[in-house]
Design an enzyme around this catalytic site. Sequence first.
Site, mmCIF file in Angstrom:
data_model
loop_
_atom_site.group_PDB
_atom_site.id
_atom_site.type_symbol
_atom_site.label_atom_id
_atom_site.label_comp_id
_atom_site.label_asym_id
_atom_site.label_seq_id
_atom_site.Cartn_x
_atom_site.Cartn_y
_atom_site.Cartn_z
ATOM 1 C CG HIS A 241 -1.762 1.219 1.358
ATOM 2 N ND1 HIS A 241 -3.082 1.247 0.971
ATOM 3 C CD2 HIS A 241 -1.481 2.472 1.814
ATOM 4 C CE1 HIS A 241 -3.577 2.461 1.168
ATOM 5 N NE2 HIS A 241 -2.623 3.220 1.702
ATOM 6 C CD GLU A 242 1.564 3.611 3.786
ATOM 7 O OE1 GLU A 242 1.798 4.682 3.189
ATOM 8 O OE2 GLU A 242 0.535 3.416 4.483
ATOM 9 C CG HIS A 245 0.413 6.170 -0.840
ATOM 10 N ND1 HIS A 245 -0.662 6.815 -1.420
ATOM 11 C CD2 HIS A 245 -0.081 5.578 0.283
ATOM 12 C CE1 HIS A 245 -1.745 6.621 -0.680
ATOM 13 N NE2 HIS A 245 -1.421 5.876 0.356
ATOM 14 C CD GLU A 271 -5.342 6.678 0.576
ATOM 15 O OE1 GLU A 271 -5.083 5.464 0.515
ATOM 16 O OE2 GLU A 271 -4.914 7.406 1.484
#
Length: 476
Positions: A241-242, A245, A271
Site C-alpha cells: 500500500h505505502e 503511494h 489512494e
Amino acid sequence: MTTAPTATRVNLPPRGAEYRSELMGYLSGQKYKLKTSPRMWEYLQELSQYTFDDVILNRMQEVARRDYDRLTKIPADLEARYAKHGIMTELIWQDARQNNDYESVKGVLKNSFEFKREYARCFGCDSVMDYLLDNWEQGCTTAQVDGIFSDIKGYVLPLLDKIRASGKPYSRQKLQGFYPREQQLALIHDVTALVGYNHEAGRIGESAHPFTLRICPRDDMRFTVTIHETDFTNALISSLHEGGHALYGQNLAPELKGTTLAWGTSWGFDEGQARFFENFVGRSLPFWKYIFPMAQERFPLLKNTTAEEFYQNLNAVNCGPLRLYADELTYNLHIILRYELEKLYYDGKADVDELPELWNDKYEEYLGYRPKNDAEGILQDVHWFSGWIGYYQCYVLANCYDGHFLHSSMKDIPDFWEKVSRGEFDEINDWHNRKVRCIGNLYSPVETLYRFSGETLTAKHYIQYLKDKFEPLYGI
C-alpha cells in the site's frame, strides 16, 4: 496513508504539543499571508493576460488561481485557529481512546465538525458535505458519492449473507505464527522491488502506524511499516500500500519536478494507486503463487501450506469492528457508515452525543457486530480528530478508480494476470506510469480518468472485480 502529520504523531513528545500547536498556528497564518498577498494577486493578473503553449504552465496558472480564490475566501484567523486546534485535538483523542472516554473528547469533536461548517460558509455553500467532498476530491458531489455507495452496498450486503451461509472455514488466524522481524523486512524489500519500488530513490523504516513521506518526488519517496512477528502479512500488505503511494511519486514526469503539479491529481487517485497494489495485486492468487516460495524460504512454518490455502485464509471475510483490520470486501462498509454519519451530522439529524450509538447501530446493521465500547467504536480512528472530516469516502472512491485501472489496463495487457503470476511487472507499471503517475496534477481527476478510460467514475468495474474474486472464493 500518505500524510506528513503522521510523522509528527510518531515523534512528538506529549509536552511538546502545546508549543507545536502555537507554532503551527503561526506558520499557517504566515503561509496564508504569502499566498493571498497583493503581490500574488498582481502575479495572477499579469499571467491571466497570456495563454501559454505549454500545457504545464497553463495548468499551474489554473491551480494557482483556484488556490488563491479559495484562500481569499477564508479569514486568516480561521486558518490559524484551525491549525492550532488540530494538534491539540489529536492528543486529546489519543488519551480518550486509551481510556475509552468519549465524553472527554466529544466537545473538541464538535468543534472540529463546526470548523468545517465555518469553512463551508466562507464559500457560500449550502451543503457542507458538498464543500468537503470537492475539497478532498475536486468535482466530487454528494449525489455522485451516494449513488456509488448505494451500488456497492446493493452488492456487498447480500453477498455477505451468502458468505455467512457458505460455511467456508477461512480465517486470518490460521496465518498466525512466529515470523522474525529481520526476515519480514528482507521479504518486504524484495517484494516491493519486484513490483517496481526503487530502493535507490527511497527508504523503508518502521513506525507505530505506516505512512508515506514525500521528501522529493522522483528521488526520495520514503515509507514505513509496522512489524508484528505473529503475522507477516500485515507488514507485507501495508508495504504494498505505502509502496503504491511511493510509486506514484517516483514515476512523476521529470518536467513536473519542482512545480506545483508534482503530486497526484487527487486524494482518491493517490489512494487508488496504493490500494491497487495492496488489494488487486497483493491479495490476488496469481501474486501469491509467485511470491509464496519466497515466503516459504524465509518462514519454514509455511512449508506445509499451499499458496491456494494461504490465499483463501488471507482473503477471509470477517465482520469485526476495526477498519484497519477489515478484509477487502467489508472495508467498504466501514467507510460508507462513517460517511453516512458525517451526512447525518451536517444535515442536522444527529449531534455528537448521538454519534456513538448511531455508529454502533450501523455496525450491527451492516456487519452484524456491535462494538463493545467506544474505543472499539467511534474512537478507533484519528481522522475526525485530526481535521480529516469528509475524507473517508476517498478510500472507496479509490477502490472504484482501481476498478477502472484494472478494466482499462487489461484491454491493453490481455495477459495481465499471467504476468502477475510470473512476477513480471514492467508492462503493468509502464501502463500506470504513462496513464496516471507521470502526469501528476496536470489534469483534474475527472479529466485524468476520462483520458485513459473514456468514462466517468462508476462502481461497476469495482463491483465486477469483487464478484470475480469473492464468489469463486466462497463457492457462491
